[in-house]
Design an enzyme around this catalytic site. Structure first.
Site, PDB file in Angstrom:
ATOM      1  N   GLY A 176      74.033  60.127  70.107  1.00 57.14           N
ATOM      2  CA  GLY A 176      73.607  59.101  71.350  1.00 57.14           C
ATOM      3  C   GLY A 176      71.899  59.323  70.829  1.00 57.14           C
ATOM      4  CB  VAL A 225      65.581  60.378  73.506  1.00 52.38           C
ATOM      5  CG1 VAL A 225      64.794  60.554  75.071  1.00 52.38           C
ATOM      6  CG2 VAL A 225      65.531  61.454  72.286  1.00 52.38           C
ATOM      7  CB  THR A 278      72.914  65.786  65.962  1.00 48.92           C
ATOM      8  OG1 THR A 278      73.851  65.338  66.388  1.00 48.92           O
ATOM      9  CG2 THR A 278      74.084  67.259  65.502  1.00 48.92           C
ATOM     10  CE  LYS A 288      69.709  56.075  80.052  1.00 50.37           C
ATOM     11  NZ  LYS A 288      68.767  55.675  79.372  1.00 50.37           N
ATOM     12  CG  LEU A 332      38.094  79.750  17.637  1.00 47.83           C
ATOM     13  CD1 LEU A 332      36.641  80.211  17.208  1.00 47.83           C
ATOM     14  CD2 LEU A 332      37.707  79.217  15.200  1.00 47.83           C
ATOM     15  N   GLY A 355      42.811  84.672  16.944  1.00 49.64           N
ATOM     16  CA  GLY A 355      41.844  85.573  18.060  1.00 49.64           C
ATOM     17  C   GLY A 355      41.543  85.376  19.640  1.00 49.64           C
ATOM     18  CB  SER A 356      40.939  82.006  20.724  1.00 48.92           C
ATOM     19  OG  SER A 356      42.505  81.236  20.560  1.00 48.92           O
ATOM     20  CE  LYS A 401      46.627  79.921  18.347  1.00 50.80           C
ATOM     21  NZ  LYS A 401      45.051  80.734  17.698  1.00 50.80           N
ATOM     22  CB  SER A 414      46.974  73.026  15.440  1.00 48.07           C
ATOM     23  OG  SER A 414      46.729  73.737  15.975  1.00 48.07           O
TER      24      SER A 414
END
Lengths: 626, 297
Positions: free
Chosen positions: A28, A30, A108, A163, A465, A467-468, A470, A538
């Site tokens: 039900g 409230v 609930t 009620k 590049l 050595g960057s 990646k 690339s």
């Protein structure tokens, strides 16, 4: 209840021992006075203590809706947020007892957005109290509540017509509501249905028979709850016990621990182990320091067997003459419990009794409108929606239809990544092989393969590049994704140049061909549902664009590792810059061959400013959308 | 099946499920009556094997002397490993319930202490003896209650718990608190202790003990660390405890009940709820809910 004295304690304890527990749910909202009714039940059964009553009085003045009177609703709204907002969010469990029975109430909320909470409360309840506001009669929400509780297997219903004080305790009002409900519920296969005229706020017909309803000849609410027979069939059925735990304290003892789901077992009984099908007999029924001659449904025991048969957690020990079914494809009713919708083809954990397997929803047959019961077409299932679906599991499951046994037919679905409980299901029946047409009807494509892996396949392309950093960042990223259960693969110079592309050198044509093959391999892997991480210098825009064009718009993510060349040269991990400067290495990117800076990279990172971990985290955030 | 058997069978099922789903489980042992029942059930769940986990006691150093004596005796008898953890930083800083207030003291010595111990040992499943009938926010907590990586409880993000199916899957860093006694009431606990003849701390039985009356509550003078305020005078009263915690924060009740039978009768006839003697529950509005969110049991 009468005062209890210590000298009567033996008798008292014996009475307690005889009591049974009734679990019920109240449905039900409230507005129907549900909290007031529960508060009233607790109050009338003397389960509210003095200090709680005192606290309730002070809270009633602060939050209450009943003026100076006690607001019983406040007794049951537990969380602060609920009390402030005057709503019920979650399932709460309350306890009270009469001289005949103990009660556990699942309280609930009633609104549609709380369907899952009501289903949760109903899953362990034997009886439901459906609250009706007598001013309004049967509403769509009453029908919804009725559908949820009957779907969850409840066959005992109390129609609490509340009620009644506001309708002058008029018999015709009550009679009409009862007749309306009986008509509506006639197909629900209910075992008991009792309508009671109530005024929870003043206690009419709750504990005491109301003087305002002389026309009502039925029981009061407490009378009915104390006497209604909700005997489960579980003890009378055939023996079934899911094995939870195998106890091996030493080489001489091998016990199978579980809680009996149905029927009963005696020492010496022939039993079968499923799914293996091996048979043996029961050697002993152990419970702590005792050995029992027999045990029945609901008991947690440990069985030892006369033969050395293989039994694991999730197996069932059952009677030999009426074994339950074993299957890996089912038709089920499914309630969805979470915001993220159910998608057919996705793989979840399925937990039924003590067994956990991988499972996939093959097809949503139809969705059921919870308010009207009508069947609707659906491709996905959203929060609080209910559907009839077909489901397949990776391993066979021992089961009973939910209507026969809740313990052996109810299951939950668990998301493999978030670990959340996302679905609640009830097995209708196993699909026979002849009806297994769904394997053909489910096309296997990129989407299906990705769903099975619980991920969005992508190509994450690192450019930058030599050595960057990646590969370092790419490695970190792969580790993080892997730890979260993502399926990944990394393509870089190491695993491509030495195998697939070992016929290629470093001429311009070979470099173009090299990247073309890398991009094509990445595409196949994305098609297979993987997250592919590509780490190649690339340097040319045209090649990167060609790679990007192979993928769907959101699939390709370009990461520019923009570490300054001075820093790359300083690192010079492989000594290549030194060689290039001396002219020993021709066509070296950044020295005598250009690097074309990406114009539309999805992300730019610089490993001279941030650690590889931080950079990887940025990439991860981008692809996970966090 | 009568209701004790039903409660017992359910708790055993819960304990076994939790263990099957855990990597490194532990059982909280607070020395109180609920802990005693929970430990007894754990022994039943795995017998003849011993329970496959250690016990953990978060020692605030402010427990009753008789509790320490009982802890020692129980550890010897059960043969199980007992881990005792005290928040050493809190102890060094001299954090105590008198000068620092119950709220701060509880946070440092209990909640922080608990989190330290759980993190240090890496426990993923933690059994607690809490019951739903004790307090309003507990009435809404799941039997398997999930905690985020910081041990926090979010009442709005609880997993749905249907039937007797408990989802024990966890993501890295997450832990589960498991409450096998969720559906027991105070009276159930007493009756079970009686029927099963489980030994408990003698403080639960009434005896003449020294107390001071503070804010209308009876506080036992358990050792000389309790500051006696001007005007207070320790006096002997026939008292017992319905619940046990840190002695300065646990009020006694006046009672003539010296036997288990009398306690059960008294509990049945009682007009005050059990946690009334726990001062920390009412030190701020919604206080248990707030403490739980921070990681308290």
């Amino acid at each position: 209840m009468a005062e209890l004295h210590a000298k009567n304690i033996v008798q008292y304890l014996e009475e307690q021992r005889q009591k049974e527990t009734l679990r019920f749910i109240t449905c039900g909202s409230v507005d129907d006075g549900k909290s007031t009714l529960i508060g009233r039940l607790l109050y009338e059964s003397k389960c509210i203590f003095d200090d709680q009553l005192k606290a309730l009085e002070s809270e009633s003045k602060r939050y209450g809706t009943q003026g100076e009177k006690i607001d019983f609703a406040l007794l049951v709204d537990g969380l602060e947020a609920e009390r402030e907002q005057g709503i019920t969010i979650d399932v709460a469990y309350r306890f009270f007892a009469t001289e005949r029975r103990r009660y556990i109430v699942a309280d609930t909320p009633g609104h549609e957005q709380y369907t899952r909470n009501m289903a949760t409360g109903a899953s362990t309840a034997q009886m439901a109290i459906l609250l009706i506001d007598s001013r309004k009669g049967i509403l769509p929400q009453t029908r919804r509540h009725h559908r949820i509780v009957t779907m969850m297997g409840i066959r005992h219903i109390v129609l609490a017509v509340n009620k009644m004080d506001l309708m002058g305790f008029e018999q015709s009002v009550f009679d009409r509501i009862e007749a309306d409900y009986r008509e509506f519920a006639k197909d629900a296969n209910l075992k008991t249905l009792q309508a009671i005229p109530l005024a929870a706020v003043s206690g009419d017909n709750v504990l005491k028979r109301s003087e305002n309803t002389p026309w009502y000849k039925g029981p009061t609410l407490f009378d009915h709850m104390d006497t209604v027979s909700v005997q489960e069939v579980a003890t009378r059925g055939a023996f079934r016990m899911p094995v939870q735990w195998v106890s091996r304290p030493n080489l001489n003892y091998r016990g199978f621990c579980g809680r009996i789901a149905e029927g009963s077992v005696k020492t010496g009984d022939p039993v079968r182990v499923l799914p293996s099908g091996k048979t043996t007999t029961v050697k002993s029924i152990d419970f702590f320091e005792d050995q029992l001659p027999e045990a029945e449904a609901g008991a947690s025991v440990t069985l030892t067997l006369n033969d050395e048969v293989d039994v694991s957690r999730g197996d069932l020990i059952v009677t030999t003459d009426h074994p339950p079914e074993v299957a890996d494809q089912f038709q089920v009713k499914l309630l969805w419990l979470t915001e993220e919708p159910l998608v057919p083809g996705r793989s979840y954990w399925l937990k039924v009794h003590a067994k956990e397997v991988s499972a996939t929803v093959m097809e949503i047959k139809y969705r059921e409108d919870i308010n009207t019961g009508s069947h609707l077409a659906a491709k996905v299932l959203n929060l609080n929606e209910i559907a009839v679906v077909t489901i397949s599991t990776t391993h066979p499951v021992v089961f009973e239809p939910y209507t026969v046994n809740r313990t052996l037919g109810g299951f939950v679905l668990i998301d493999k990544l978030s670990c959340a409980t996302v679905g609640a299901g009830m097995i209708d029946f196993a699909l026979r092989r002849s009806t297994n047409i769904h394997w053909q009807s489910l096309e296997v494509g990129k989407t299906q393969r990705a769903l099975l892996k619980n991920q969005t396949p992508r190509c994450i392309w690192f450019t930058g590049l030599s050595g960057s950093g990646k590969s370092t960042v790419a490695n970190q990223l792969e580790k993080r994704l892997h730890a979260e259960g993502r399926h990944t693969y990394m393509l870089d110079g190491d695993n491509i140049r030495h195998g697939l592309n070992r016929d290629l050198g470093f001429t311009d044509a070979d470099r173009v061909e090299n990247l073309r093959r890398v991009a094509e391999v990445a595409k196949l892997m994305v098609d297979a549902g993987l997250i592919v991480i590509v780490s190649f210098i690339s340097p040319f825009r045209a090649e990167r664009r060609a790679a990007r064009d192979l993928f769907a718009p959101e699939e390709f993510i370009e990461i520019h590792v923009n570490t300054p060349i001075a820093e790359c040269e300083k690192r010079d991990v492989k000594g290549l810059y030194a060689k290039a400067r001396k002219g020993e290495l021709k066509n070296f990117t950044g020295i005598d061959s250009p690097y074309e800076v990406p114009e539309n990279a999805e992300l730019v990172i610089d490993t001279s400013k941030k650690s590889p971990e931080e950079c990887a985290l940025e990439v991860w955030r981008l692809i996970e959308g966090k | 099946m009568n209701h004790y058997k039903q409660l017992e069978a359910e708790a055993i099922e819960i304990i076994r499920e939790a263990i099957a789903g855990s990597r490194k489980p532990v059982m909280m042992y607070s020395i109180g009556k609920d802990s005693s029942v929970m430990l007894h059930l754990a022994r039943k769940a795995f017998y003849p094997a011993p329970p496959p986990f250690p016990l953990l006691h978060i020692d605030t150093t402010w427990k009753f002397q008789e509790m320490y004596a009982h802890r020692k005796k129980m550890a010897e008898e059960s043969g199980m490993e007992l881990i005792i953890h005290t928040n050493q930083e809190g102890k060094k800083a001299g954090i105590n319930p008198f000068t620092h207030g119950s709220s701060y003291y509880t946070d440092v010595m209990k909640t922080q202490g608990l989190r330290q111990a759980l993190d240090h040992h890496g426990f993923d499943v933690v059994f607690g003896g809490a019951r739903r009938d004790e307090e309003k926010s507990r009435a809404k907590e799941r039997i398997f209650s999930f905690r985020s990586a910081g041990h926090r409880w979010d009442p709005k993000l609880q997993r749905p718990e249907l039937w007797n199916l408990y989802n024990t899957r966890m993501r890295p860093g997450e832990t589960i608190r498991v409450f096998p006694l969720s559906n027991w009431t105070e009276l159930d606990i007493w009756q079970y202790l009686h029927v099963e003849k489980i030994p408990i701390v003698p403080l639960y039985f009434a005896k003449q003990r020294p107390v001071v009356i503070r804010n209308g509550q009876l506080i036992m003078v358990d050792d000389n660390r309790i500051p006696i305020e001007p005007g207070e005078k320790p006096q002997m009263r026939m008292i017992r405890f319905r619940t046990l915690g840190c002695y300065p924060l646990t009020a006694a009740v006046e009672s003539p009940a010296t036997t288990m039978e009398e306690i059960i009768a008294e509990t049945f006839n009682t007009v005050s709820s059990e946690r009334q003697g726990r001062l920390i529950d009412s030190d701020q509005p919604g206080s248990m809910e707030k403490k739980k969110q921070e990681g308290y049991f």
